[in-house]
Enzyme design. Structure first.
Site, PDB file in Angstrom:
ATOM      1  NE  ARG A  44      44.791  27.912  37.723  1.00  0.00           N
ATOM      2  CZ  ARG A  44      44.717  29.042  38.407  1.00  0.00           C
ATOM      3  NH1 ARG A  44      43.927  29.148  39.450  1.00  0.00           N
ATOM      4  NH2 ARG A  44      45.432  30.111  38.052  1.00  0.00           N
ATOM      5  CG  HIS A  51      54.088  33.330  39.140  1.00  0.00           C
ATOM      6  ND1 HIS A  51      53.735  34.228  38.160  1.00  0.00           N
ATOM      7  CD2 HIS A  51      53.385  33.684  40.248  1.00  0.00           C
ATOM      8  CE1 HIS A  51      52.868  35.097  38.649  1.00  0.00           C
ATOM      9  NE2 HIS A  51      52.628  34.778  39.909  1.00  0.00           N
ATOM     10  CB  SER A 146      41.659  30.125  36.042  1.00  0.00           C
ATOM     11  OG  SER A 146      42.055  30.030  34.707  1.00  0.00           O
ATOM     12  CB  SER A 147      37.231  34.388  36.203  1.00  0.00           C
ATOM     13  OG  SER A 147      38.071  35.523  36.317  1.00  0.00           O
ATOM     14  CG  ASP A 191      45.363  29.620  34.439  1.00  0.00           C
ATOM     15  OD1 ASP A 191      45.883  28.962  35.358  1.00  0.00           O
ATOM     16  OD2 ASP A 191      45.505  30.846  34.324  1.00  0.00           O
ATOM     17  CG  ASN A 234      42.449  42.756  34.572  1.00  0.00           C
ATOM     18  OD1 ASN A 234      43.175  41.991  33.947  1.00  0.00           O
ATOM     19  ND2 ASN A 234      41.315  43.218  34.087  1.00  0.00           N
ATOM     20  CE  LYS A 235      46.374  35.991  34.681  1.00  0.00           C
ATOM     21  NZ  LYS A 235      46.655  34.569  34.394  1.00  0.00           N
TER      22      LYS A 235
END
Length: 460
Positions: A44, A51, A146-147, A191, A234-235
């Site tokens: 998306r 946030h 949003s992978s 997401d 990377n979150k």
């Protein structure tokens, strides 16, 4: 119930040839197994509302064509075997009834495990079957599209299909938002909802508590263009994201306590706004008047809430929090509440027929990026440069999309200016840069996007 339906055979659409190739690759990888199903979960792009989903506020994304595909078949035993068409991702196998999820390494397959775990949690009395899986993805990694959530959704969807479980798309979205927290990311649900509930041709206003979506028709004559800054974060492997979640929670709890309410049970700004019966603007004014600009320490927050630091950590934070961490509470609340208002304004403008609505939408996007950069501090040097170049190149509005600290920007462009815009951004940001990586990836890093469809599955 809007349950996930399973079509028979590969659909005739632009992905038809790719799907056939993936089925062939599955047969090559698992020569003793006939593929049974294929399922798809899209990424998306968030047009506005960054946030704020984990704060309880509405967001406005749309699904994109880029996606995660799983081709799979049931195993006779309990083993799950996963491989990826991209050889940089290692293969893995594990017992579907007995596995753990590591968020310290955050390997790609850990996200797949999250999806399976979500189904295990919901159907605790169900003995799940193993499966052989081949994954293929076209969503750029760590790009803010949003992978990771698409992979979680794809895994949960494959697990339900493999076990004959019927589930609604809304329930699947909520389940996946919850189970992705196993990887350590404290997200809010946007997401997964965008991936599960999107309709082709429409963006969507997603609201929470309870989960609800409204289709949003975007104005005729505009295009949204995604551009990659070619920096990745990377979150799950950094603290940036979760610290912001904690800051919003602590700010909410201080404000809740100041109004004489139970701060232990109110953890999101939206919950406080609802409890007080206020508008977003009224809560924003109260937050600005009540919170000081100087960063807060854990000792100060604990003192304001009349608890020890240990009690505060056990109630509101992760045990692993750095006790020297400083918390920017005023800045974060200014962003969250002003951004929540911008989302509602964006939807109102899309629904209107005013002659200048494209300019208004663009200005809202610019305000959003400025707030993300200065108040939420989730932008990056590259994203600020990229959005500036996009505006100089003809975008009416340009902003980071996704968690930030790298990844992609999304820009609003008039349809008649699209080709010139792409050419200008390609030249200024990618080709005329001193960074050879930008020049080498220019053609893969700019793509106009239309609102795509959500999840689907086919029987092979």
């Amino acid at each position: 119930m809007d349950s996930v339906s399973i079509a028979d055979g590969i659909p005739q659409n632009p992905n038809e040839e790719r799907f056939k190739q993936l089925v062939g690759k599955f047969r090559t990888k698992y020569p003793d197994t006939q593929p049974q199903f294929l399922c798809r979960a899209p990424g998306r792009v968030n047009l506005i509302g960054e946030h704020i989903d984990y704060c309880g506020y509405s967001v406005l994304p749309m699904a994109v064509d880029q996606d995660i595909i799983a081709v799979f078949a049931a195993n006779d035993g309990n083993e799950v075997q996963i491989s990826n068409t991209d050889p940089i991702f290692k293969e893995v196998s594990f017992d579907i009834g007995d596995f753990s999820i590591s968020y310290e390494k955050s390997d790609w397959f850990e996200y797949f495990k999250c999806g399976i775990q979500g189904i295990r949690d919901k159907y605790v009395d169900r003995k799940l079957k193993g499966m052989k899986v081949l994954i293929d993805g076209t969503i750029p990694r760590s790009a803010g599209l949003s992978s990771s959530s698409a992979l979680v959704v794809c895994a949960a969807l494959a697990t339900t299909i493999n076990n004959g479980i019927t589930i609604s798309k809304s329930d699947l979205a909520e389940l996946c938002a919850e189970c992705e927290k196993y990887i350590g990311t404290q997200g809010g649900g946007m997401d997964q909802a965008a991936s599960c509930l999107a309709h082709s041709g429409s963006a969507m206003l997603i609201s929470f508590n309870p989960l609800k979506t409204q289709d949003v028709t975007l104005p005729v004559g505009c295009a949204f263009v995604v551009t990659h800054s070619l920096t990745e974060v990377n979150k799950a492997a950094t603290d940036h994201f979760n610290i912001r979640v904690s800051e919003c929670r602590l700010a909410t709890q201080i404000l809740t306590h100041a109004k004489g309410l139970d701060w232990r049970t109110i953890r999101k700004p939206y919950e406080l706004q609802t409890a007080l019966g206020w508008t977003i603007t009224e809560l924003e004014k109260f937050a600005i008047d009540s919170l000081h600009e100087v960063p807060y320490t854990l000792d100060e927050v604990a003192g304001l809430l009349n608890v020890s630091v240990d009690e505060l950590i056990s109630i509101s934070l992760k045990a692993t929090i750095n006790r020297e961490q400083k918390f920017e509470l005023c800045k974060r609340m200014k962003h969250v509440l002003s951004e929540a208002n911008r989302v509602l304004l964006f939807k109102q403008v899309c629904d209107s027929n005013t002659h200048d609505r494209l300019e208004t939408l663009g200005e809202l996007m610019n305000q959003s990026h400025n707030s993300c950069s200065r108040l939420y501090e989730c932008s990056s040097r590259e994203l600020d440069e990229l959005t500036d170049i996009c505006r100089q190149s003809g975008a009416l509005g340009s902003r980071l999309t996704g968690a930030g600290w790298g990844g992609c920007a999304v820009s609003l462009v008039r349809q008649e200016d699209l080709h010139e815009f792409i050419r200008n951004v390609r030249d200024k940001f990618y080709l005329n840069s001193n960074d050879p990586k930008r020049a080498n990836k220019a053609d893969q890093s700019i793509f106009p996007t239309l609102p795509g469809c959500g999840i689907y599955a086919v029987r092979l």
